[in-house]
Enzyme design. Sequence first.
Site, PDB file in Angstrom:
ATOM      1  N   ARG A 228     -16.449   5.277   2.140  1.00 41.97           N
ATOM      2  CA  ARG A 228     -15.253   5.648   2.883  1.00 41.97           C
ATOM      3  C   ARG A 228     -15.067   7.158   2.805  1.00 41.97           C
ATOM      4  O   ARG A 228     -15.356   7.784   1.780  1.00 41.97           O
ATOM      5  CB  ARG A 228     -14.006   4.984   2.287  1.00 41.97           C
ATOM      6  CG  ARG A 228     -13.798   3.564   2.728  1.00 41.97           C
ATOM      7  CD  ARG A 228     -13.384   3.473   4.203  1.00 41.97           C
ATOM      8  NE  ARG A 228     -13.175   2.109   4.621  1.00 41.97           N
ATOM      9  CZ  ARG A 228     -14.118   1.310   5.151  1.00 41.97           C
ATOM     10  NH1 ARG A 228     -15.346   1.759   5.328  1.00 41.97           N
ATOM     11  NH2 ARG A 228     -13.835   0.076   5.522  1.00 41.97           N
ATOM     12  N   HIS A 276     -19.264   6.848  11.544  1.00 43.24           N
ATOM     13  CA  HIS A 276     -18.870   5.595  10.874  1.00 43.24           C
ATOM     14  C   HIS A 276     -19.619   4.425  11.528  1.00 43.24           C
ATOM     15  O   HIS A 276     -19.012   3.467  12.021  1.00 43.24           O
ATOM     16  CB  HIS A 276     -17.355   5.376  10.945  1.00 43.24           C
ATOM     17  CG  HIS A 276     -16.865   4.368   9.932  1.00 43.24           C
ATOM     18  ND1 HIS A 276     -15.697   4.512   9.238  1.00 43.24           N
ATOM     19  CD2 HIS A 276     -17.403   3.201   9.494  1.00 43.24           C
ATOM     20  CE1 HIS A 276     -15.521   3.471   8.431  1.00 43.24           C
ATOM     21  NE2 HIS A 276     -16.567   2.667   8.570  1.00 43.24           N
TER      22      HIS A 276
END
Length: 313
Positions: A228, A276
């Site tokens: 993350r 991502h």
Amino acid sequence: MTGGRVLLSVQGFNPQRWHELLSRSREVVLEPDGPRDPSIEYAVVWKHRPGVLAALPHLKIIFSVGAGVDHIFEDPDIPDVPIVRVVADNLTQYMTEYVVWRVLDHQRQGLTYRAQQARRIWHEPPQPAADAMRVGIMGLGTLGRAAAKALLALGFKLNGWSRSLHTMPGVETFHGPEGLDPFLHSTDILVSLLPLTPATRGIIDYDLLGKLNRDNPLGGAFFINAGRGQLQKDADIVRALDDGLIKEASLDVFETEPLPEKSPLWSHPKVFVTPHAAATSDPIHLVPPMLAQMDAFERGEKLQNVVDREAGY
Ligand code: NDP
Ligand code: OXD
């Protein structure tokens, strides 16, 4: 159609395919019917609208569209029902491919070759073998263990760091805050596959990157983050690169996503950016197990892949 209705509450992507696939065996809505809709028993979410879940009086399970569940805890008002996250071979395979790809690209000096090609330079730098480099995986969970196994098969040496003690053949394991420094000191290529929790937020900073081993045949340390973005401090990565604490970085996740246009990471010659996209959630593979869990739950069976709320992952 029988069984509870499903609320599909997502942001940041088009939910049409998820809707179609869930609708094959459940009634699915994108918004509740009114403020306290009693018909909704399941929620399938990615960055759902805060507050929407707390208003559902008969909600039984929250399903995350992804493996990470930090997006759910951004809502301070989460009802006290089980949260189920994604654990799926398809997603694990995607992540393993990403990690192997990025580790090999750093070890085989892909960034150097691309820069050389742009300038028509014919030069072979020294090429250390895989077993001359030690990869350290932060987060030895479902994804970290699979990546470690694939890297071991390629000949890399492996370290792993987790919250609790793990043993894994061929992997030197470390755990807890006291295990972090020894893990870092013997790691050449750091791979972050941690979940974002209160304990891991901002953990990857200038100081941490400075603890990596630079005394190796590639003459520097490398950093790969597919966990993350808020695990890291973007500005510290730029500073660590510019000060030579790390030689190159592959970043799939960022403090702010999409990565702002003005971020220096976009144009940094030593950074490889992906949006991502390391391990995408493919509804074709992920919806059937969600539906199966709803059915199993209604038969009174135990749920799989339930999040530990206290730990936050
Ligand atoms: P798991 O829950 O299976 O594994 C998490 C690992 O992190 C465990 O080994 C756990 O330790 C460790 N961990 C958690 N907190 C700490 C801590 N405070 N200190 C040390 N270790 C810690 O998760 P997955 O492997 O399935 O997924 C990992 C993350 O990958 C997700 O949370 C998500 O953020 C990210 N992800 C990113 C994607 C992308 O496309 N970029 C796609 C999918 C996931 P222990 O084993 O002791 O519990
Ligand atoms: C996930 C993700 O958590 O895609 O699955 O980031």
